[in-house]
Structures are given as structure tokens and as C-alpha cells.
Design a protein around this motif. Structure first.
Motif, short mmCIF file in Angstrom:
data_model
loop_
_atom_site.label_atom_id
_atom_site.label_comp_id
_atom_site.label_asym_id
_atom_site.label_seq_id
_atom_site.Cartn_x
_atom_site.Cartn_y
_atom_site.Cartn_z
N UNK A 526 0.80 -1.21 0.00
CA UNK A 526 0.00 0.00 0.00
C UNK A 526 0.83 1.26 0.00
N UNK A 527 0.22 2.33 0.52
CA UNK A 527 0.91 3.61 0.59
C UNK A 527 2.10 3.52 1.53
N UNK A 528 2.93 4.54 1.51
CA UNK A 528 4.10 4.57 2.36
C UNK A 528 3.69 4.46 3.82
N UNK A 529 4.42 3.68 4.60
CA UNK A 529 4.08 3.52 6.02
C UNK A 529 4.03 4.86 6.74
N UNK A 530 3.09 4.95 7.65
CA UNK A 530 2.91 6.10 8.52
C UNK A 530 2.74 7.40 7.74
N UNK A 531 1.97 7.32 6.67
CA UNK A 531 1.62 8.51 5.89
C UNK A 531 0.11 8.68 5.93
N UNK A 532 -0.39 9.82 6.38
CA UNK A 532 -1.85 10.01 6.42
C UNK A 532 -2.45 9.87 5.03
N UNK A 533 -3.66 9.32 4.93
CA UNK A 533 -4.30 9.15 3.61
C UNK A 533 -4.42 10.49 2.89
N UNK A 534 -4.07 10.50 1.61
CA UNK A 534 -4.16 11.71 0.79
C UNK A 534 -5.40 11.62 -0.10
N UNK A 535 -6.10 12.74 -0.26
CA UNK A 535 -7.35 12.73 -1.00
C UNK A 535 -7.15 12.29 -2.45
N UNK A 536 -6.10 12.78 -3.11
CA UNK A 536 -5.89 12.43 -4.52
C UNK A 536 -5.71 10.93 -4.70
N UNK A 537 -4.92 10.32 -3.80
CA UNK A 537 -4.69 8.87 -3.88
C UNK A 537 -5.97 8.11 -3.57
N UNK A 538 -6.69 8.56 -2.56
CA UNK A 538 -7.95 7.91 -2.16
C UNK A 538 -8.96 7.98 -3.30
N UNK A 539 -9.07 9.14 -3.93
CA UNK A 539 -10.01 9.33 -5.03
C UNK A 539 -9.66 8.43 -6.21
N UNK A 540 -8.39 8.32 -6.53
CA UNK A 540 -7.97 7.47 -7.65
C UNK A 540 -8.24 6.00 -7.34
N UNK A 541 -7.96 5.59 -6.10
CA UNK A 541 -8.13 4.18 -5.74
C UNK A 541 -9.59 3.74 -5.80
N UNK A 542 -10.50 4.64 -5.40
CA UNK A 542 -11.91 4.24 -5.31
C UNK A 542 -12.78 4.82 -6.41
N UNK A 543 -12.19 5.51 -7.37
CA UNK A 543 -12.96 6.00 -8.49
C UNK A 543 -13.91 7.11 -8.10
N UNK A 544 -13.36 8.21 -7.56
CA UNK A 544 -14.17 9.35 -7.16
C UNK A 544 -13.99 10.49 -8.15
N UNK A 545 -15.08 11.13 -8.48
CA UNK A 545 -15.05 12.31 -9.33
C UNK A 545 -14.98 13.53 -8.42
N UNK A 546 -13.78 14.12 -8.29
CA UNK A 546 -13.58 15.23 -7.37
C UNK A 546 -14.40 16.45 -7.78
N UNK A 547 -14.80 16.53 -9.03
CA UNK A 547 -15.68 17.63 -9.42
C UNK A 547 -17.09 17.43 -8.86
N UNK A 548 -17.40 16.20 -8.41
CA UNK A 548 -18.70 15.84 -7.83
C UNK A 548 -19.85 16.06 -8.79
N UNK A 549 -19.60 16.02 -10.10
CA UNK A 549 -20.64 16.30 -11.08
C UNK A 549 -21.23 15.06 -11.72
N UNK A 550 -20.48 13.97 -11.75
CA UNK A 550 -20.96 12.77 -12.43
C UNK A 550 -22.02 12.07 -11.60
N UNK A 551 -22.73 11.14 -12.21
CA UNK A 551 -23.77 10.38 -11.51
C UNK A 551 -23.16 9.65 -10.33
#
Length: 684
Positions: A526-551
Motif C-alpha cells: 500500500x501507501x508509504x508507512x505512517x503517511x496520512x491518507x491523501x485525497x488524490x490517492x484515495x479518489x484514484x483508488x476508489x474511483x471518485x469524481x472530485x468535481x462531484x458532477x458525475x452520476x
């Protein structure tokens, strides 16, 4: 309103600012969000509910939102769940209202119709599509039943007002009934409450209008909108914003934001979700409306909450589990004592997991939550000198709780820092919240003047001659070493060695498939040990549209995650891998291992380890060999409790208590260890 001192800490000026609208006068912008506790199902429910909410009100939270109450019997979460019907038992509602009386805290009833999530035969929904997380298939509400349900909301809101609640919250998110009407994926109706966007939002709009007309102009209405459905076929971003605007026009005073349906394949509240990770969706709603907007999910410290308000992303913050962890969260914030807050670590182990097991919610870091009547701290009638051996989760918790009662506690730790297994767990990616637990526990040791002795491997003779009245052994566990040829090779490591920084090769074989093995996969891949979760990585991993516009707020989700090593896991049993993992977070961990492409071989018996590889037999008796660079042992633990027998021989009259992993090493269970330690500290 009482005259509580209002001196506030300058670091949180927005968080501590008041808010007034309609009949609400909030002392600060901190809200205890709705959560199911199941306290009403315990003995003495009225007293328990009153004590639970009273503790949070005395902790100076601005507004308390109750757990969901159905407007009718069809909308109950379970058969024994509460509903606002003509024959409802209202005593515990009066207890909730009475709990905040005399404080500056106000209280709001959440009206929640479970819809197709209801756990009983005959549940209802907009259609007949069964929820993935429920075994019961819903019956579609008729048009008249929909209109009757709208009237039930209005009647229930009037009951709440007359009982003394200061507001009602209409639950329109998380995949419950209202949300099922607004989303195309669950609303296939052809009447006035289905079809196009106008039809799908008619149900919530008419509910708000009916409630407003029923309660009058001087009673606050909160609407909890689904900022992101996070399911295929959910509402689009533009639809969500238009719904928000229509909700305001219909008569709502505050918009609270919910994130994700319960059946979504995206984690929304677990520790691997970045703090305030959903603020990007809340921000869009805030920009679209003129009334206050409330942010929610993974907001667990004052600095995070203040930053959300200061950046203009929201006007209030909702925190549910953080008020389980520390009922005094708001008061400590006002006093500038954020370092003294017992922070929610988003583990779910004692709150959400308990609810899914049909138990009462409590908290891993604060087992007093929900047990305020039973766990009353009182001074010890006879203060004692107590030795505690081992400064892990159990040892630290016992030490400061016992010292708070007046006992003189000496805490011996063989290592160079307190924390035990927590110091290892914090190195697993996504588990940096354990830092907060360590910070709070260590701070309490100092506060309660516990005599902490580090680098001190204490002996039975030392304890026997130390003039102690009682001894508590919290000596923890050691990794179990299988009786296996080759297990002592230098390329065979224990999990604690790996988490402590031992080098690991490219081809890895893990023996054991329990929770620690899943941690090990995350640590290695996974991510580097002892690194707080980053939004960009989290969004890419789970398929999130950061613009929040898609269905549903989704984008394509990668089927595979990049793996830095080749890892294989061997499981002795034949059962489904990961079956023993926690109820509400186990699916996240199983999914991650699957997407890393890690094979888990079940029904495997390891035979030996040598230069050719790790040799094992399969269920059908075939012998196979896995080449490796490193073998990692995750084959369970055994208790470290040799001191117990030594003390019984050396000092036979000295009372000895064994707690935590030293008492039960079946799993590394911090929840059980902390609860056991706390109970003992109250009993001695």
C-alpha cells in the motif's frame, strides 16, 4: 440558557462562534451527528439515554441530533426500533429533552424512514429492487401510501416539537427511503413520485413543505441531503445542487450533508478515508444555497473543523463518533485543550460493528460511552500501591484510570516508549490515527502522575520486594513461532520485525491469513508507512469524481492496484479468506487484497522452508513449492504471562491480575483489552 463562561480559544474563532436562526440559538458550530446506539433496548433505557445525552450536553456541544426515529412503523430500522406513532413510548424522548435542560446545548430529533434497508419482512421502498446489503425484498409503496408517509413525517415533527425538541432533521441521504426516491437507480416509478428529476424529488420536497406547514414558522428544520450517493445510477452533481436549492425554497433552515449509501463500495467513515475528505462535495452545496450548510464524516479534531469553516466550505460541522470518544470535545476546544481530547480513530470496532452485531454502541478508546450509569468513576475507598507491568493499550489504560481514582501506580515498560502493539499498528498505511490514541494515553499518564519506568524489564523478585499491594500484568503477546523446519532462517521474519523496519525482499510469502496478515499486505503493497491518507490517492483508488458532477460522484475505478512486490498468503483453514475481519471494515481490506492481485491459498499445510522455497501440501495431499525472498510469520500470537506463575511462587499472597493480550492472545484486540483494563481500574 445558563451562564456558562464563554471564554474561547483564539485558534478556533469560527468553530466557537454562535449561530441563531428560527428558534435555535447554538453556542458553537459543533454538532453531535445522529447515530444509532441501541440504548433504548437495554435495561433502564430512559435513565441510560438521559445519562448519555447529558454527558454530551455538559461537554458543551452546540446541538445534539438524535439517532433516527421513524415517522411510522413501516420505516423502522428493525422490529424493535423506535417510531413516532400514536402508541409510541415517549418517556425516553422526554429523557433526551430533559438531558439538555439547564445547559446551553439544544437537541434535534432525526426523522429517518429506513425504506428498503429495514431489517424485516415487509419493508417498503419506491420499487421492489432489493438492497445488496439486505436479505429482505421491499414492497413498492402505492401512491396513496407515499402521501400517507408524507403526512406521517408532518405528524411526527409536530410530536417532536411538542415534546420539547428544538428542531427536526429529515434524513434524506445514505440510501434510506427519501434517497431511494431521489436516485434513478432505485426509483423506477411511473406515478407523480417517479420518472424524471421533478418526479424523483417530489417526495422530499413535499415532506419539507408538509413539515413546515405543520410545525409553523418558528421551528427549525434541518434536511440531510446526499452530497454524494457514491453508487452507480445515483444523482448527478447538478441534480444535487438543484435539489439543495429546492429544499431551501420548501422551508429548510439548515442543510446537513450525508456521504455515500451504505451499500456503496467506497469507504466513507473508516480510518483510511482522509480527514475532511468529503469537503469538496460539501463546498459545492454551500456555494449553491443561502442557508447554513453542515459538513460531516471524518472530522475528528478542532483544527480540521476550524479549517473547514475558515475556508468557507461549510458553516457547521457534524461529528458523531468523536462524541462517543470524548463527550467533552467541545468544552476542551473552548478551553484551548485540544491535546486533551480523546480522539476518535475511526476504527468502527465498538460503535458501528456493535450495531451490526445487534449490540449496544460504545467506543474502543472510551468504553464508558453508552455505559454512563454503570461506569462511574469514584475515589478509591482505600488507595493502594499498584504495579502495572507492560505499557501497551491495556497497561496504560488501567494505569491512568486507577491513578485517577487515587491509587499510586507505577507502570513498568521493558521498551523505550509506551504503546506496545499500538506503536507497530501505527506503521500500517491508513492507521496513522493510532498516533492520536498514543498521544492521549501518554498524556493521561502524565496528567494522573503515573510513575512510568521505561527500559525496565521488571522481575518477580523486584515486584515482590517493592511493597506493592497489587500487581497488574499487561505484558501483551509475542508472535507465535510455528514448529517448522527452517523457521529460524534469516530470511524468515516475524510480523513485528517487518513493522519495525526489517528489510523485505521482492517475493514474499505470508504464513497466516488473519487480521495481521491483511495489515502486512497493506504495509508491503500500500501507501508509504505512517503517511496520512491523501485525497488524490484515495479518489484514484476508489474511483471518485472530485468535481462531484458525475452520476453518484463516481469516475472509473481501477480494477487492479499497482503492487510493489509479489506476495502470496497461505491460510491453513478452508473457510473464506478474511472471514474473521471486522464487520464494517473487513470488506474494505478484502477488496484491497483482491485488487492488489494477492493470491490467498486456503487449506494449506506448510511443511518446511529451505533454499528451494517454502514447501506446503494442499487439501488433496499434493506437495508444492513457493520460491521466495522473504517469508513473514503471521501465524497468531501467544500470551506473555510467565511473570504470573513466578509471582505466585515468589509472593503467594500478592494479588495478581492479568489483562489484555496476556490474558487472551487469540487476536490483537485493543477494544477488548481497553475495556477489560478500564473495568479492572474501576473495581480495585
Amino acid at each position: 440558557m445558563t451562564n456558562t463562561p464563554q471564554t474561547s480559544h483564539t485558534s478556533y474563532p469560527r468553530l466557537l462562534s454562535p449561530l441563531a436562526l428560527r428558534n435555535l440559538t447554538l453556542r458553537n458550530r459543533m454538532v453531535m451527528g445522529a447515530m444509532h446506539t441501541r440504548l433504548e433496548s437495554m435495561d433502564r433505557p430512559v435513565e441510560r439515554i438521559k445519562a448519555f445525552y447529558r454527558a454530551r450536553a455538559e461537554g458543551e456541544i452546540g446541538l445534539i441530533i438524535t439517532g433516527g426515529i421513524s415517522p411510522n412503523r413501516a420505516g423502522r430500522m428493525e422490529d424493535d426500533a423506535p417510531a413516532m406513532t400514536a402508541d409510541a413510548d415517549l418517556d425516553w424522548h422526554r429523557a433526551i429533552v430533559d438531558a439538555v435542560r439547564g445547559t446551553d446545548t439544544q437537541v434535534c430529533m432525526q426523522l429517518l424512514h429506513a425504506g428498503r434497508y429495514a431489517k424485516f419482512e415487509g419493508c417498503v421502498g419506491p420499487g421492489t429492487l432489493r438492497a445488496r446489503i439486505n436479505k429482505y425484498t421491499p414492497r413498492a409503496l402505492s401512491t396513496q401510501e407515499v402521501r400517507d408517509t408524507i403526512a406521517d413525517y408532518a405528524r411526527a415533527a409536530v410530536m417532536a416539537r411538542d415534546l420539547g425538541y428544538h428542531a427536526v432533521e429529515i434524513m434524506g441521504s445514505e440510501g434510506y427511503l427519501i434517497n431511494e426516491f431521489t436516485a434513478p437507480c432505485t426509483n423506477d416509478r411511473s406515478d407523480a413520485f417517479g420518472g424524471d428529476f421533478e418526479g424523483r424529488i417530489r417526495f422530499p420536497i413535499e415532506i419539507i413543505q408538509a413539515v413546515r406547514q405543520a410545525v409553523g414558522p418558528d421551528f427549525a428544520i434541518i434536511y440531510r441531503i446526499s452530497a454524494l450517493d457514491l453508487v452507480e445510477g445515483g444523482m448527478t452533481g447538478d441534480e444535487t445542487l438543484e435539489l439543495a436549492r429546492r429544499v431551501v425554497t420548501a422551508g429548510a433552515d439548515i442543510l446537513n450533508t450525508g456521504i455515500g449509501w451504505h451499500e456503496s463500495d467506497v469507504p466513507t467513515v473508516s480510518h483510511n478515508v482522509p480527514r475532511a475528505g468529503w469537503a469538496y462535495a460539501v463546498r459545492r452545496i454551500k456555494a449553491a444555497v443561502t442557508i447554513p450548510v453542515m459538513a460531516s464524516n471524518r472530522i475528528n479534531e478542532p483544527a480540521v473543523a476550524e479549517s473547514i469553516l475558515a475556508s468557507g466550505q461549510a458553516d457547521l460541522v457534524s461529528m458523531a463518533r468523536p462524541l462517543l470518544a470524548d463527550p467533552d470535545f467541545a468544552r476542551k476546544t473552548r478551553q484551548g485543550q485540544a491535546q486533551r481530547i480523546n480522539t476518535c480513530i475511526a476504527c468502527n470496532q465498538a460503535c458501528l460493528d456493535n450495531i451490526f452485531k445487534h449490540k449496544t454502541a460504545t467506543c474502543l478508546v472510551n468504553p464508558r460511552a453508552g455505559r454512563e450509569l454503570d461506569w462511574v468513576t469514584h475515589p478509591a475507598s482505600l488507595p493502594k500501591r499498584i504495579a502495572v507491568v507492560g505499557a501497551g493499550a491495556a497497561g496504560m489504560n488501567f494505569a491512568f484510570n486507577a491513578a485517577e481514582r487515587g491509587h499510586r501506580v507505577t507502570l513498568f515498560e521493558a521498551g523505550s516508549e509506551p504503546g506496545g502493539q499500538l506503536c507497530l499498528a501505527r506503521n500500517v498505511p491508513g492507521k496513522t490515527e493510532f498516533d492520536e490514541m498514543l498521544r492521549y494515553f501518554r498524556g493521561r499518564l502524565t496528567e494522573e502522575k503515573v510513575n512510568l519506568r521505561l527500559n525496565c524489564a521488571v522481575t518477580a523478585e523486584h515486584l515482590a520486594s517493592g511493597n506493592f499491594d497489587e500487581v497488574v500484568l499487561a505484558t501483551g503477546v509475542r508472535p507465535r513461532q510455528p514448529d517448522l523446519p527452517g523457521v529460524h532462517r534469516s530470511d524468515v521474519l516475524r510480523y513485528d520485525q517487518v513493522l519495525s523496519g526489517a528489510p523485505v525482499g521482492e517475493r514474499v510469502v505470508i504464513i497466516g491469513a488473519g487480521a495481521i496478515a491483511y495489515d502486512m499486505v497493506e504495509f508491503l503493497l500500500g501507501d508509504a508507512p505512517h503517511t496520512p491518507p491523501a485525497l488524490a490517492d484515495f479518489a484514484m483508488e476508489y474511483g471518485l469524481d472530485i468535481s462531484a458532477q458525475s452520476a453518484g460522484g463516481r469516475s472509473p475505478r481501477p480494477e487492479r492496484l499497482a503492487a510493489r512486490r509479489q506476495v502470496t498468503v497461505l491460510q491453513r483453514s478452508e473457510r473464506r479468506p478474511g472471514a474473521s475481519l471486522a464487520v464494517t471494515t473487513g470488506w474494505i481490506r478484502r477488496d484491497k487484497v483482491l485488487r492488489f492481485g494477492v493470491p490467498i491459498l486456503t487449506g494449506v499445510t506448510t511443511q518446511r522452508i529451505d533454499d528451494a522455497g517454502l514447501h506446503y501440501t494442499t487439501l488433496d495431499g499434493k506437495l508444492a513449492t513457493l520460491p521466495f525472498d522473504t517469508v513473514i510469520l503471521c501465524a497468531g500470537q501467544e500470551p506473555v504471562r510467565e511473570l504470573e506463575a513466578q509471582l505466585h511462587r515468589t509472593a503467594p499472597g500478592l494479588p495478581v491480575h492479568v489483562i489484555g493480550g496476556a490474558d487472551n492472545a487469540a487476536e490483537l484486540d485493543a477494544r477488548r483489552a481497553i475495556e477489560q483494563a478500564s473495568r479492572l481500574a474501576l473495581a480495585i
